[in-house]
Design a protein around this motif. Structure first.
Motif, PDB file in Angstrom:
ATOM      1  N   VAL A 173      42.261  48.317  32.427  1.00 18.45           N
ATOM      2  CA  VAL A 173      41.462  46.550  32.465  1.00 18.45           C
ATOM      3  C   VAL A 173      41.309  46.916  33.974  1.00 18.45           C
ATOM      4  CG1 VAL A 173      40.941  44.250  31.891  1.00 18.45           C
ATOM      5  CG2 VAL A 173      41.647  45.609  29.818  1.00 18.45           C
ATOM      6  N   ALA A 174      40.479  45.723  34.762  1.00 25.02           N
ATOM      7  CA  ALA A 174      40.119  45.498  35.957  1.00 25.02           C
ATOM      8  C   ALA A 174      40.876  44.819  36.611  1.00 25.02           C
ATOM      9  CB  ALA A 174      38.586  45.837  36.357  1.00 25.02           C
ATOM     10  N   SER A 175      41.602  44.631  37.338  1.00 24.74           N
ATOM     11  CA  SER A 175      42.330  43.162  38.012  1.00 24.74           C
ATOM     12  C   SER A 175      41.681  42.081  38.317  1.00 24.74           C
ATOM     13  CB  SER A 175      43.116  43.655  39.232  1.00 24.74           C
ATOM     14  OG  SER A 175      44.120  44.609  38.467  1.00 24.74           O
ATOM     15  N   ALA A 176      41.814  40.273  37.834  1.00 29.25           N
ATOM     16  CA  ALA A 176      40.971  39.474  37.594  1.00 29.25           C
ATOM     17  C   ALA A 176      42.157  38.811  38.921  1.00 29.25           C
ATOM     18  CB  ALA A 176      41.286  38.345  36.662  1.00 29.25           C
ATOM     19  N   THR A 177      40.974  38.437  40.237  1.00 30.68           N
ATOM     20  CA  THR A 177      41.438  37.000  40.561  1.00 30.68           C
ATOM     21  C   THR A 177      42.077  36.073  40.405  1.00 30.68           C
ATOM     22  OG1 THR A 177      39.463  38.212  41.980  1.00 30.68           O
ATOM     23  CG2 THR A 177      40.962  36.037  42.964  1.00 30.68           C
ATOM     24  N   ALA A 178      43.348  36.275  41.057  1.00 27.27           N
ATOM     25  CA  ALA A 178      44.720  35.460  40.443  1.00 27.27           C
ATOM     26  C   ALA A 178      44.200  34.034  40.657  1.00 27.27           C
ATOM     27  CB  ALA A 178      45.619  35.061  40.631  1.00 27.27           C
ATOM     28  N   TYR A 229      49.080  27.212  29.906  1.00 29.99           N
ATOM     29  CA  TYR A 229      48.819  28.279  31.215  1.00 29.99           C
ATOM     30  C   TYR A 229      49.371  28.263  32.604  1.00 29.99           C
ATOM     31  CZ  TYR A 229      46.326  29.152  35.314  1.00 29.99           C
ATOM     32  OH  TYR A 229      45.702  29.191  36.660  1.00 29.99           O
ATOM     33  N   GLN A 230      50.204  26.356  32.907  1.00 29.14           N
ATOM     34  CA  GLN A 230      50.593  26.300  33.936  1.00 29.14           C
ATOM     35  C   GLN A 230      52.029  27.290  33.892  1.00 29.14           C
ATOM     36  OE1 GLN A 230      50.299  25.785  36.819  1.00 29.14           O
ATOM     37  NE2 GLN A 230      51.731  26.044  37.331  1.00 29.14           N
ATOM     38  N   GLY A 231      52.847  27.074  32.298  1.00 30.87           N
ATOM     39  CA  GLY A 231      54.644  27.518  32.152  1.00 30.87           C
ATOM     40  C   GLY A 231      53.845  29.863  32.032  1.00 30.87           C
ATOM     41  N   LEU A 232      52.793  30.241  31.549  1.00 28.67           N
ATOM     42  CA  LEU A 232      53.135  30.660  32.096  1.00 28.67           C
ATOM     43  C   LEU A 232      52.747  31.609  33.524  1.00 28.67           C
ATOM     44  CD1 LEU A 232      50.259  33.725  33.088  1.00 28.67           C
ATOM     45  CD2 LEU A 232      52.151  34.117  31.537  1.00 28.67           C
ATOM     46  N   VAL A 233      52.121  31.243  34.449  1.00 24.80           N
ATOM     47  CA  VAL A 233      51.692  30.778  36.085  1.00 24.80           C
ATOM     48  C   VAL A 233      53.699  30.800  36.619  1.00 24.80           C
ATOM     49  CG1 VAL A 233      51.048  29.861  37.847  1.00 24.80           C
ATOM     50  CG2 VAL A 233      49.564  29.995  36.163  1.00 24.80           C
ATOM     51  N   ASN A 234      54.122  29.990  35.855  1.00 23.56           N
ATOM     52  CA  ASN A 234      55.923  29.862  36.423  1.00 23.56           C
ATOM     53  C   ASN A 234      56.569  30.806  36.280  1.00 23.56           C
ATOM     54  OD1 ASN A 234      54.823  27.109  37.721  1.00 23.56           O
ATOM     55  ND2 ASN A 234      55.460  26.086  35.597  1.00 23.56           N
ATOM     56  N   ALA A 235      55.708  31.417  34.254  1.00 20.72           N
ATOM     57  CA  ALA A 235      57.529  32.614  34.548  1.00 20.72           C
ATOM     58  C   ALA A 235      57.157  34.358  35.017  1.00 20.72           C
ATOM     59  CB  ALA A 235      57.111  32.720  32.802  1.00 20.72           C
ATOM     60  N   LEU A 266      51.539  42.280  38.670  1.00 22.51           N
ATOM     61  CA  LEU A 266      52.398  43.490  38.190  1.00 22.51           C
ATOM     62  C   LEU A 266      52.448  44.749  37.152  1.00 22.51           C
ATOM     63  CD1 LEU A 266      54.565  39.810  36.530  1.00 22.51           C
ATOM     64  CD2 LEU A 266      55.138  41.289  38.538  1.00 22.51           C
ATOM     65  N   ASP A 267      52.759  44.869  36.729  1.00 24.17           N
ATOM     66  CA  ASP A 267      52.144  45.499  35.577  1.00 24.17           C
ATOM     67  C   ASP A 267      52.214  44.593  34.707  1.00 24.17           C
ATOM     68  OD1 ASP A 267      51.714  47.768  33.763  1.00 24.17           O
ATOM     69  OD2 ASP A 267      53.905  48.412  33.390  1.00 24.17           O
ATOM     70  N   TRP A 268      51.159  44.883  33.156  1.00 23.55           N
ATOM     71  CA  TRP A 268      51.222  44.027  32.106  1.00 23.55           C
ATOM     72  C   TRP A 268      50.700  44.585  31.382  1.00 23.55           C
ATOM     73  CZ3 TRP A 268      45.824  43.381  30.661  1.00 23.55           C
ATOM     74  CH2 TRP A 268      44.944  43.737  31.854  1.00 23.55           C
ATOM     75  N   SER A 269      50.654  44.466  29.926  1.00 18.40           N
ATOM     76  CA  SER A 269      50.243  44.502  28.774  1.00 18.40           C
ATOM     77  C   SER A 269      49.668  43.224  28.274  1.00 18.40           C
ATOM     78  CB  SER A 269      50.788  45.389  27.401  1.00 18.40           C
ATOM     79  OG  SER A 269      51.267  46.536  28.159  1.00 18.40           O
ATOM     80  N   ILE A 270      48.808  42.632  27.762  1.00 19.23           N
ATOM     81  CA  ILE A 270      48.042  41.733  26.469  1.00 19.23           C
ATOM     82  C   ILE A 270      47.226  41.559  25.813  1.00 19.23           C
ATOM     83  CG2 ILE A 270      46.768  39.849  26.933  1.00 19.23           C
ATOM     84  CD1 ILE A 270      46.539  39.578  30.128  1.00 19.23           C
ATOM     85  N   GLY A 271      48.442  40.922  24.197  1.00 15.66           N
ATOM     86  CA  GLY A 271      48.251  41.263  22.879  1.00 15.66           C
ATOM     87  C   GLY A 271      47.794  40.015  22.559  1.00 15.66           C
ATOM     88  N   ARG A 272      46.164  40.733  21.712  1.00 13.41           N
ATOM     89  CA  ARG A 272      45.841  39.383  20.898  1.00 13.41           C
ATOM     90  C   ARG A 272      45.459  39.257  19.597  1.00 13.41           C
ATOM     91  NH1 ARG A 272      40.095  38.220  24.505  1.00 13.41           N
ATOM     92  NH2 ARG A 272      39.191  39.899  22.626  1.00 13.41           N
ATOM     93  N   ASP A 278      44.983  34.817  30.699  1.00 18.15           N
ATOM     94  CA  ASP A 278      44.954  36.636  31.083  1.00 18.15           C
ATOM     95  C   ASP A 278      43.921  36.833  31.978  1.00 18.15           C
ATOM     96  OD1 ASP A 278      45.873  35.652  28.098  1.00 18.15           O
ATOM     97  OD2 ASP A 278      43.356  36.520  27.329  1.00 18.15           O
ATOM     98  N   ALA A 279      43.667  36.241  32.989  1.00 25.40           N
ATOM     99  CA  ALA A 279      42.929  37.185  34.173  1.00 25.40           C
ATOM    100  C   ALA A 279      43.890  36.233  34.992  1.00 25.40           C
ATOM    101  CB  ALA A 279      41.692  35.312  34.344  1.00 25.40           C
ATOM    102  N   TYR A 280      44.986  35.191  34.944  1.00 28.26           N
ATOM    103  CA  TYR A 280      46.173  35.075  36.033  1.00 28.26           C
ATOM    104  C   TYR A 280      46.991  35.726  35.944  1.00 28.26           C
ATOM    105  CZ  TYR A 280      49.169  33.179  39.018  1.00 28.26           C
ATOM    106  OH  TYR A 280      49.964  32.370  40.065  1.00 28.26           O
ATOM    107  N   LEU A 281      47.807  36.677  34.656  1.00 29.69           N
ATOM    108  CA  LEU A 281      48.168  38.186  34.334  1.00 29.69           C
ATOM    109  C   LEU A 281      48.252  39.110  35.256  1.00 29.69           C
ATOM    110  CD1 LEU A 281      50.928  39.407  33.945  1.00 29.69           C
ATOM    111  CD2 LEU A 281      50.664  39.312  31.988  1.00 29.69           C
ATOM    112  N   ARG A 282      46.332  39.205  34.676  1.00 30.85           N
ATOM    113  CA  ARG A 282      45.756  41.275  35.523  1.00 30.85           C
ATOM    114  C   ARG A 282      45.723  40.252  36.709  1.00 30.85           C
ATOM    115  NH1 ARG A 282      40.412  39.912  33.091  1.00 30.85           N
ATOM    116  NH2 ARG A 282      39.525  41.043  33.932  1.00 30.85           N
TER     117      ARG A 282
END
Length: 256
Positions: A250-255, A106-112, A166-172, A158-162
């Protein structure tokens, strides 16, 4: 594999977590397509021994945001975040302390994400995530037992990135296997499936779908499930068509 368009040749695709698993396969497939590739790895020497010649390898540790800031993320066409926790039993982070798992997953994604934003990154951030993290399942409970609430970390990142702007795609992906590429159909669907031991995807097939998503306009701000099914390996156009059928963004989440 079709080549990368010439107008993209000068802009590198960045793979954070390029020395193992799906990240390694993404980097290799991109090189095979003729793309410029930048690999960000905690152990650059290891990366040089695994990746094809010509890959721009830079040091970076997702638990150290400063190191990601020095890795040069701003000029990348797309960033793939393919990091998973290592060590522990079987080298895959099994039964490591939950705080260590969260620091990476999780925190690694936030940092990136924050390092990319600080560098002025304007491409697509592609996150490799897990299927059905919001739905109860036997496979999910098993995964959370051995990898410290990994599904909770997946939901949070997932929610943080949304919500990142940024422009994003999430592949599950389904359950990942080491089967060779091209032995089955690749299904790309809306994110509606529970994690199941019966729904699997070969790592190179997952990598292929994510690469297509990085360059498909319809995959912008979409989450999607990827898994193998009976049948033949799809053509590139078929993967694009599946992404185009995913529905509205997908609607944006709140980081947080």
């Amino acid at each position: 594999m079709p080549p990368i368009a010439e107008d993209a040749a000068s802009a590198p695709y960045c793979v954070i977590g390029c020395t193992r698993g799906t990240g390694l396969r993404i980097a290799r497939q991109l090189v095979a397509r003729g793309a410029a590739v930048r690999g960000v790895a905690r152990a650059p020497g290891k990366a040089r021994g695994l990746l094809p010649a010509g890959v721009d390898i830079r040091a970076g540790d997702v638990t150290d945001r400063g190191s990601l800031g020095r890795a040069g993320l701003g000029d990348c066409r797309a960033i793939f975040f393919a990091v998973d926790v290592t060590g522990g039993i079987a080298g895959r982070g099994f039964f490591k302390p939950s705080d260590q798992i969260r620091a990476v997953t999780y925190q690694g994604l936030v940092n990136a994400v924050e390092a990319a934003k600080a560098a002025g990154f304007s491409g697509r951030f592609v996150l490799l995530s897990g299927m059905g993290s919001e739905l109860p399942s036997f496979a999910g409970r098993l995964l959370n037992t051995i990898k410290g609430d990994l599904q909770g970390n997946q939901r949070d990142r997932d929610a943080y990135l949304r919500g990142s702007g940024l422009d994003w795609s999430i592949g599950r992906g389904g359950i990942l296997t080491n089967e060779p590429a091209g032995r089955a159909d690749i299904r790309v669907t809306p994110p509606v499936h529970r994690l199941s031991l019966c729904r699997r995807v070969a790592r190179p097939d997952f990598a292929r779908a994510l690469i297509v998503a990085a360059d498909t306009p319809a995959a912008s701000r979409r989450m999607f499930d990827v898994f193998n099914a009976r049948g033949s390996a799809p053509a590139e156009g078929a993967l694009v068509a599946q992404l185009e059928r995913l529905g509205p963004p997908v609607a944006s989440a709140t980081a947080s």
